[in-house]
Scaffold this active site. Structure first.
Site, PDB file in Angstrom:
ATOM      1  N   TYR A  95       0.968  -1.202   0.407  1.00  0.00           N
ATOM      2  CA  TYR A  95       0.282  -0.163  -0.198  1.00  0.00           C
ATOM      3  C   TYR A  95       0.783   1.297   0.089  1.00  0.00           C
ATOM      4  O   TYR A  95       1.558   1.787   0.798  1.00  0.00           O
ATOM      5  CB  TYR A  95      -0.882  -0.008   1.285  1.00  0.00           C
ATOM      6  CG  TYR A  95      -1.801   1.491   1.564  1.00  0.00           C
ATOM      7  CD1 TYR A  95      -2.428   2.239   0.461  1.00  0.00           C
ATOM      8  CD2 TYR A  95      -2.364   1.531   2.722  1.00  0.00           C
ATOM      9  CE1 TYR A  95      -3.063   3.249   0.474  1.00  0.00           C
ATOM     10  CE2 TYR A  95      -3.862   1.886   3.352  1.00  0.00           C
ATOM     11  CZ  TYR A  95      -3.538   2.959   2.064  1.00  0.00           C
ATOM     12  OH  TYR A  95      -4.511   4.453   1.747  1.00  0.00           O
ATOM     13  N   LYS A 123      -1.433  -1.135  -4.009  1.00  0.00           N
ATOM     14  CA  LYS A 123      -3.021  -0.413  -3.571  1.00  0.00           C
ATOM     15  C   LYS A 123      -2.022   0.849  -3.777  1.00  0.00           C
ATOM     16  O   LYS A 123      -1.207   1.630  -2.988  1.00  0.00           O
ATOM     17  CB  LYS A 123      -3.398  -0.538  -2.323  1.00  0.00           C
ATOM     18  CG  LYS A 123      -4.685   0.516  -1.902  1.00  0.00           C
ATOM     19  CD  LYS A 123      -5.289   0.691  -0.603  1.00  0.00           C
ATOM     20  CE  LYS A 123      -6.241   1.331  -0.752  1.00  0.00           C
ATOM     21  NZ  LYS A 123      -6.958   2.165   0.674  1.00  0.00           N
TER      22      LYS A 123
END
Length: 263
Positions: A95, A123
């Site tokens: 992320y 992400k």
């Protein structure tokens, strides 16, 4: 896909005992009906390894691991951090969210990490389309880029992103999912119509720090109580009115969402 204790879940203020109870509850309640991606990131590699192993042992399908915040590790440090977590054996979604961590993991580092066994996706919340395109173009075929910005989901999917880990899906899960599915099916006109229908909601969900607006919206819809843990506090009234106004504009969509969920 469900992401318990992502940043919208205020995970920095959840202690280890609470985290264990929460993961166990979600995993048992879902009972295999959806993929569970457990939020297990921290700025301490040892802590992230322990949290990820616990989630794996409890039955999570994958882990969402944020780049270490405050420490600002070098590219080699990032590589070793994610490698240590991936060694557990659970699929790992990295992320990258520079606005929260103070560190951008560039495309070169992401692509290097993508070669680590069990690193399956990132992400991406850098809002840097050039960086995202470089990752999509050069990543291994089995590695996914997922949007971390709701308002960039459709543009990124048009460029080859595989989907999104979303904030507004807490408010309008069915409608936002329809947009993503249209994009996956290359039905971009249909996806674009929903994108613009929801654009004001995407914007207002970040009028203050997430998850303040989304919690306020869900409270207005009667779904949750509006509770926060310090240092987060309730929204300013002027911003609360803006959230309410957007929900009123989307009244038919919101009502349909609530009926879909038996609320």
């Amino acid at each position: 896909m469900l992401v318990p204790l992502g940043s919208t879940g205020e995970n920095p203020t959840v202690n280890n005992h609470e985290r264990t109870k929460f993961f166990r509850f979600v995993i048992e309640y879902v009972a295999g009906r959806a993929v569970i991606v457990a939020g297990t990131g921290s700025n301490d590699t040892r802590a992230s390894v322990a949290l990820t192993k616990e989630a794996y042992d409890l039955g999570a399908d994958a882990a969402l691991v944020v780049t270490p915040y405050y420490n600002k590790p070098t590219p080699n440090g990032l590589y070793e951090h994610f490698s240590a977590i991936a060694d557990i054996g659970i699929p790992v979604v990295m992320y990258n969210v520079p606005g929260r961590t103070g560190l951008n993991m560039n495309a070169e580092t992401t692509l290097r990490c993508a070669e680590i066994p069990n690193i399956v996706a990132i992400k991406e919340a850098s809002a840097d389309l050039q960086q995202c395109m470089e990752i999509i173009r050069n990543a291994p075929q089995e590695f996914w880029l997922l949007s971390g910005e709701d308002n960039l989901t459709l543009p990124l999917m048009a460029l080859g992103a595989a989907g999104v880990i979303s904030v507004i899906s807490n408010v309008v899960p069915h409608e936002f999912s329809r947009m993503v599915r249209f994009a996956l099916d290359k039905k971009f006109d249909e996806a674009k119509a929903i994108h613009y229908e929801l654009l004001d909601l995407m914007k207002v969900m970040f009028i203050e720090s997430n998850p303040g607006p989304v919690k306020a919206a869900l409270a207005m819809m009667g779904i949750i109580g509006e509770n926060y843990r310090l240092p987060l506090v309730g929204m300013r009234e002027e911003n609360r009115r803006k959230v309410r106004d957007v929900l009123m504009q989307l009244e038919s969509v919101v009502i349909e969402e609530m009926e879909e969920n038996g609320r």
